[in-house]
Design an enzyme around this catalytic site. Structure first.
Site, short mmCIF file in Angstrom:
data_model
loop_
_atom_site.label_atom_id
_atom_site.label_comp_id
_atom_site.label_asym_id
_atom_site.label_seq_id
_atom_site.Cartn_x
_atom_site.Cartn_y
_atom_site.Cartn_z
N ASP A 90 27.88 37.42 12.07
CA ASP A 90 26.92 36.33 11.97
C ASP A 90 26.93 35.55 13.28
O ASP A 90 27.92 35.54 14.00
CB ASP A 90 27.23 35.39 10.80
N GLY A 91 25.81 34.91 13.55
CA GLY A 91 25.67 34.05 14.71
C GLY A 91 25.13 32.71 14.26
O GLY A 91 24.50 32.59 13.21
N GLU A 134 23.80 36.52 17.28
CA GLU A 134 23.80 37.59 16.28
C GLU A 134 24.12 38.93 16.95
O GLU A 134 24.94 39.71 16.45
CB GLU A 134 22.44 37.68 15.58
N ASP A 160 29.89 33.02 9.14
CA ASP A 160 29.09 31.83 9.42
C ASP A 160 29.99 30.64 9.75
O ASP A 160 29.73 29.92 10.71
CB ASP A 160 28.18 31.50 8.23
N ASP A 170 23.14 39.14 8.31
CA ASP A 170 21.98 38.44 7.74
C ASP A 170 20.85 38.31 8.77
O ASP A 170 19.87 37.63 8.53
CB ASP A 170 22.37 37.07 7.19
N HIS A 211 23.63 32.64 3.75
CA HIS A 211 23.91 31.42 2.96
C HIS A 211 23.63 31.64 1.47
O HIS A 211 23.12 30.77 0.79
CB HIS A 211 23.10 30.24 3.50
#
Length: 147
Positions: free
Chosen positions: A11-12, A49, A136, A71, A126
């Site tokens: 994740d970024g 990302e 995250d 995501d 999320h």
């Protein structure tokens, strides 16, 4: 010889876009787990990302079968829908002849995709996915270091 199967979650995050950003990656092989993270002072969410995926794949010491869960539609769709290969064939231009963004990172990712057998899986961000949430938290914590 059969390749090891590694699960890579990435994740970024970015505070502002552009702005301070961070990335997180979790590698899982059997019972072994490795968490990686980093950040930059002035970046974008998409760059973070991509960086998470690159750093996660670079951490592997041998060619592996990798199930990469993210995501990021930007990352997942670019690879699974063939956009990345099309951009490369067109000299890093999109279908409308606009330049592709983040070429430097896409060029780092390509050889890693050749080295490893990577399957991309998209998950909603999320939404309670434990490893995505962990990535995250790491990415947000890294971005906070640059505020």
């Amino acid at each position: 010889m059969e390749r090891k199967t590694v699960h890579l979650y990435t994740d970024g995050a970015c505070s502002g876009n552009p702005g301070p950003g961070g990335w997180g990656a979790v590698l899982i092989y059997g019972e072994a787990r490795k968490e990686l993270s980093g950040g930059e002072r002035d970046t974008t969410n998409n760059r973070m990302e991509l960086t998470a995926a690159i750093r996660g794949l670079q951490a592997l010491r041998e060619p592996c079968r990798v199930i990469l869960t993210s995501d990021s539609r930007y990352l997942v769709d670019a690879v699974t829908k063939g956009w990345l290969r099309s951009w490369q064939r067109r000299g890093w231009k999109k279908a409308g002849n606009d330049p592709v963004l983040n070429v430097d990172l896409w060029q780092q990712l390509l050889p890693l995709l050749e080295q490893h057998q990577v399957e991309f899986v998209w998950v909603k961000g999320h939404a309670g996915h434990p490893e995505n949430e962990c990535c995250d938290r790491m990415a947000v914590a890294e971005s906070a270091k640059y505020r």
